[in-house]
Design a protein around this motif. Structure first.
Motif, PDB file in Angstrom:
ATOM      1  N   ASN A 156       0.837  -1.198   0.000  1.00 22.56           N
ATOM      2  CA  ASN A 156       0.000   0.000   0.000  1.00 22.56           C
ATOM      3  C   ASN A 156       0.879   1.258   0.000  1.00 22.56           C
ATOM      4  O   ASN A 156       1.655   1.480   0.929  1.00 22.56           O
ATOM      5  CB  ASN A 156      -0.921  -0.007   1.221  1.00 22.56           C
ATOM      6  N   THR A 157       0.768   2.043  -1.063  1.00 23.48           N
ATOM      7  CA  THR A 157       1.664   3.180  -1.283  1.00 23.48           C
ATOM      8  C   THR A 157       0.872   4.388  -1.769  1.00 23.48           C
ATOM      9  O   THR A 157       0.121   4.273  -2.746  1.00 23.48           O
ATOM     10  CB  THR A 157       2.714   2.826  -2.362  1.00 23.48           C
ATOM     11  N   PRO A 158       1.000   5.552  -1.118  1.00 18.42           N
ATOM     12  CA  PRO A 158       0.340   6.748  -1.655  1.00 18.42           C
ATOM     13  C   PRO A 158       0.744   6.961  -3.111  1.00 18.42           C
ATOM     14  O   PRO A 158       1.926   6.822  -3.458  1.00 18.42           O
ATOM     15  CB  PRO A 158       0.859   7.874  -0.754  1.00 18.42           C
ATOM     16  N   THR A 159      -0.215   7.297  -3.945  1.00 18.24           N
ATOM     17  CA  THR A 159       0.047   7.394  -5.382  1.00 18.24           C
ATOM     18  C   THR A 159       1.186   8.343  -5.706  1.00 18.24           C
ATOM     19  O   THR A 159       2.017   8.059  -6.580  1.00 18.24           O
ATOM     20  CB  THR A 159      -1.237   7.822  -6.121  1.00 18.24           C
ATOM     21  N   ASN A 160       1.266   9.472  -4.987  1.00 16.15           N
ATOM     22  CA  ASN A 160       2.325  10.439  -5.303  1.00 16.15           C
ATOM     23  C   ASN A 160       3.706   9.971  -4.869  1.00 16.15           C
ATOM     24  O   ASN A 160       4.710  10.612  -5.190  1.00 16.15           O
ATOM     25  CB  ASN A 160       2.006  11.809  -4.688  1.00 16.15           C
ATOM     26  N   GLU A 161       3.782   8.841  -4.158  1.00 14.55           N
ATOM     27  CA  GLU A 161       5.082   8.285  -3.755  1.00 14.55           C
ATOM     28  C   GLU A 161       5.500   7.090  -4.609  1.00 14.55           C
ATOM     29  O   GLU A 161       6.598   6.562  -4.449  1.00 14.55           O
ATOM     30  CB  GLU A 161       5.035   7.869  -2.282  1.00 14.55           C
ATOM     31  N   THR A 162       4.627   6.660  -5.526  1.00  9.67           N
ATOM     32  CA  THR A 162       4.942   5.469  -6.329  1.00  9.67           C
ATOM     33  C   THR A 162       6.194   5.631  -7.194  1.00  9.67           C
ATOM     34  O   THR A 162       6.953   4.657  -7.345  1.00  9.67           O
ATOM     35  CB  THR A 162       3.739   5.054  -7.199  1.00  9.67           C
ATOM     36  N   PRO A 163       6.490   6.805  -7.777  1.00  8.23           N
ATOM     37  CA  PRO A 163       7.724   6.900  -8.568  1.00  8.23           C
ATOM     38  C   PRO A 163       8.983   6.616  -7.748  1.00  8.23           C
ATOM     39  O   PRO A 163       9.881   5.891  -8.205  1.00  8.23           O
ATOM     40  CB  PRO A 163       7.695   8.360  -9.068  1.00  8.23           C
ATOM     41  N   GLN A 164       9.028   7.178  -6.529  1.00  3.80           N
ATOM     42  CA  GLN A 164      10.200   6.969  -5.683  1.00  3.80           C
ATOM     43  C   GLN A 164      10.317   5.511  -5.245  1.00  3.80           C
ATOM     44  O   GLN A 164      11.417   4.962  -5.161  1.00  3.80           O
ATOM     45  CB  GLN A 164      10.131   7.859  -4.439  1.00  3.80           C
ATOM     46  N   VAL A 165       9.166   4.900  -4.951  1.00  5.66           N
ATOM     47  CA  VAL A 165       9.175   3.506  -4.490  1.00  5.66           C
ATOM     48  C   VAL A 165       9.668   2.579  -5.600  1.00  5.66           C
ATOM     49  O   VAL A 165      10.445   1.647  -5.358  1.00  5.66           O
ATOM     50  CB  VAL A 165       7.769   3.088  -4.008  1.00  5.66           C
ATOM     51  N   LEU A 166       9.235   2.838  -6.834  1.00  3.05           N
ATOM     52  CA  LEU A 166       9.715   2.014  -7.951  1.00  3.05           C
ATOM     53  C   LEU A 166      11.203   2.230  -8.168  1.00  3.05           C
ATOM     54  O   LEU A 166      11.959   1.263  -8.353  1.00  3.05           O
ATOM     55  CB  LEU A 166       8.945   2.355  -9.229  1.00  3.05           C
ATOM     56  N   ALA A 167      11.645   3.490  -8.118  1.00 11.04           N
ATOM     57  CA  ALA A 167      13.059   3.797  -8.328  1.00 11.04           C
ATOM     58  C   ALA A 167      13.949   3.175  -7.255  1.00 11.04           C
ATOM     59  O   ALA A 167      15.097   2.804  -7.523  1.00 11.04           O
ATOM     60  CB  ALA A 167      13.266   5.310  -8.362  1.00 11.04           C
ATOM     61  N   SER A 168      13.415   3.033  -6.041  1.00  7.24           N
ATOM     62  CA  SER A 168      14.201   2.442  -4.936  1.00  7.24           C
ATOM     63  C   SER A 168      14.340   0.930  -5.066  1.00  7.24           C
ATOM     64  O   SER A 168      15.096   0.309  -4.314  1.00  7.24           O
ATOM     65  CB  SER A 168      13.525   2.766  -3.598  1.00  7.24           C
ATOM     66  N   LYS A 169      13.566   0.353  -5.998  1.00  4.14           N
ATOM     67  CA  LYS A 169      13.552  -1.101  -6.246  1.00  4.14           C
ATOM     68  C   LYS A 169      12.966  -1.887  -5.074  1.00  4.14           C
ATOM     69  O   LYS A 169      13.213  -3.089  -4.928  1.00  4.14           O
ATOM     70  CB  LYS A 169      14.949  -1.604  -6.600  1.00  4.14           C
ATOM     71  N   ALA A 170      12.173  -1.186  -4.244  1.00  4.04           N
ATOM     72  CA  ALA A 170      11.487  -1.876  -3.155  1.00  4.04           C
ATOM     73  C   ALA A 170      10.327  -2.708  -3.692  1.00  4.04           C
ATOM     74  O   ALA A 170       9.853  -3.624  -3.022  1.00  4.04           O
ATOM     75  CB  ALA A 170      10.974  -0.860  -2.137  1.00  4.04           C
ATOM     76  N   VAL A 171       9.853  -2.350  -4.884  1.00  2.75           N
ATOM     77  CA  VAL A 171       8.790  -3.103  -5.550  1.00  2.75           C
ATOM     78  C   VAL A 171       9.210  -3.349  -6.994  1.00  2.75           C
ATOM     79  O   VAL A 171      10.113  -2.684  -7.519  1.00  2.75           O
ATOM     80  CB  VAL A 171       7.443  -2.337  -5.524  1.00  2.75           C
ATOM     81  N   SER A 172       8.527  -4.298  -7.634  1.00  2.00           N
ATOM     82  CA  SER A 172       8.849  -4.622  -9.027  1.00  2.00           C
ATOM     83  C   SER A 172       7.973  -3.870 -10.014  1.00  2.00           C
ATOM     84  O   SER A 172       8.262  -3.856 -11.215  1.00  2.00           O
ATOM     85  CB  SER A 172       8.703  -6.132  -9.258  1.00  2.00           C
ATOM     86  N   ALA A 173       6.902  -3.272  -9.504  1.00  4.39           N
ATOM     87  CA  ALA A 173       6.006  -2.494 -10.362  1.00  4.39           C
ATOM     88  C   ALA A 173       5.152  -1.584  -9.498  1.00  4.39           C
ATOM     89  O   ALA A 173       5.040  -1.788  -8.279  1.00  4.39           O
ATOM     90  CB  ALA A 173       5.119  -3.420 -11.191  1.00  4.39           C
TER      91      ALA A 173
END
Length: 325
Positions: A156-173
Motif C-alpha cells: 500500500n503506497t500513496p500514489t504520489n510516492e509510487t515513482p520513488q518507491v519504484l526507483a528504490s527497487k522496493a517493488v517490481s512495479a
C-alpha cells in the motif's frame, strides 16, 4: 485611491440594502487531469461569459478538491466515477451531469526493467494505493492476464510516492495515474508500462459532479456549462487547434507543451455524440452506468464503504441529452 475590490464590495452592499440579491458564481473545483484542465480553454476564450453563465473555477490537488466539495466550499467537483461513489457514501452525494473523458493510457502499471508482461509479476511486490482507481486498474490487469490477486503482494503506497518507491527497487512495479505514472517511467530508466487504461477503455470515466442542491437551484446555468463543455471538446478534438490547446493546458501545470502532449493523448475527450453513447445504460465498460456498477462492486469488496451505492443516483444525462441535434 480605493481598490477595485473596495468598489465591488461597496456595490454589493448597496444591492443588499436595496433588497437585490447578487447572484453567486457557480464554483467548480478542478485539478491536474487533461480532461479537467481543458476547462481552461473555455475560461480563457471567454466562452462562459458568451453563454451568459458566471463560473468560478478553483484549482486544487485532486483529493483536496473532493474535500472542498464535501465541506461545501464549492458547488461542483471534477471526479472519477469511482471516487464520486466514495464521496457520496462517506461524505456528500453528487450528480454527474457530463462525462469529460475516459482514461486512454494515462493510468498505468509500470514495471521495472526485465519485466515485460503482467505474468512476469507473479510472486513479486507491487506498489499502489489500495482502494483507489489505480488498484482497480491493477486488478483488471491481473484478470485480463489470467492471474489472481494473491499471485502478487500489494504494498500500500500513496500514489504520489509510487515513482520513488519504484526507483528504490522496493517493488517490481507500481500502478498509478498521470503525472505519477509518467514520473515513475522517468525515475527508473528501462521501466515500461505493462498494462494501461487503454487496454480497458471505460474502466475510469472522468465527470463533472454537482451537488443536488445546486443542480436544482441553478439548472439553467448548469445546462449552459454543459453546452460550453462540448464547444471545448470540439475545439480540442480538432487537430488544427492542437498547438493552441496544448499551450493552454500545459501552462496551467507549468510545463512545456511538448512535455504535456503525451498526457493529453492518454486522455480520450468525448464529443457530444460519443458521450451520448456512453450515457446509454449497459453492463460493460462502454457504458458509464456499467463502469460505475463495476467500481461499486470493487469498493464493496475492498471495504472502501459498507453500503452498496446505486449508480443511477449519481448520474444524470438529461443536460447532455438536451443538446442532441
Amino acid at each position: 485611491m480605493k481598490s477595485p475590490t473596495y468598489f465591488r464590495s461597496a456595490f454589493a452592499g448597496m444591492l443588499a440594502l436595496c433588497g437585490i440579491a447578487q447572484a453567486e458564481p457557480l464554483k467548480i473545483a478542478y485539478s491536474d487531469w487533461p480532461g479537467w484542465i481543458a476547462w481552461e480553454i473555455g475560461v480563457q476564450k471567454g466562452w462562459f461569459k458568451e453563454a451568459g453563465v458566471d463560473v468560478e473555477f478553483q484549482w486544487f490537488d485532486y483529493v483536496p478538491s473532493m474535500d472542498a466539495y464535501v465541506s461545501g466550499k464549492v458547488d461542483a467537483v471534477c471526479m472519477t466515477n469511482g471516487d464520486a461513489l466514495v464521496t457520496g457514501a462517506t461524505g456528500k452525494p453528487s450528480v454527474g451531469i457530463l462525462i469529460n473523458d475516459y482514461s486512454n493510457g494515462n493510468d498505468m502499471v509500470v514495471a521495472a526493467p526485465g519485466i515485460s508482461s503482467m505474468k512476469d509479476l507473479k510472486g513479486k511486490k507491487v506498489g499502489l494505493e489500495e482502494g483507489f482507481v489505480s488498484h482497480l486498474l491493477f486488478l483488471t490487469a491481473l484478470e485480463k492476464s489470467g492471474m489472481k490477486a494473491d499471485d502478487v503482494t500489494v504494498v500500500n503506497t500513496p500514489t504520489n510516492e509510487t515513482p520513488q518507491v519504484l526507483a528504490s527497487k522496493a517493488v517490481s512495479a507500481i500502478s498509478a495515474w498521470q503525472p505519477n505514472s509518467g514520473q515513475a517511467l522517468k525515475a527508473l530508466p528501462g521501466s515500461k508500462p505493462v498494462f494501461t487504461s487503454a487496454d480497458a477503455p471505460g474502466i475510469i470515466y472522468d465527470l463533472l459532479y454537482v451537488s443536488a442542491e445546486s443542480l436544482e437551484k441553478n439548472k439553467e446555468d448548469w445546462a449552459k456549462v454543459v453546452k460550453v463543455w462540448y464547444k471545448i471538446a470540439d475545439y480540442v478534438r480538432d487537430e488544427e487547434n492542437l498547438d493552441d490547446a496544448l499551450k493552454i493546458l500545459s501552462a496551467r501545470v507549468k510545463i512545456s507543451p511538448e512535455e504535456y502532449e503525451p498526457f493529453f493523448k492518454g486522455t480520450y475527450i468525448l464529443t457530444l455524440d460519443e458521450a451520448l453513447k456512453r450515457w446509454e445504460k449497459g453492463e460493460g465498460l462502454a457504458s458509464v452506468y456499467g463502469s460505475t456498477k463495476s467500481v461499486n462492486a470493487f469498493n464493496l469488496k475492498f471495504k472502501v464503504y459498507e453500503k452498496s451505492q446505486d449508480p443511477e443516483k449519481y448520474l444524470d444525462p438529461s443536460l447532455t441529452k438536451a443538446l442532441k441535434k
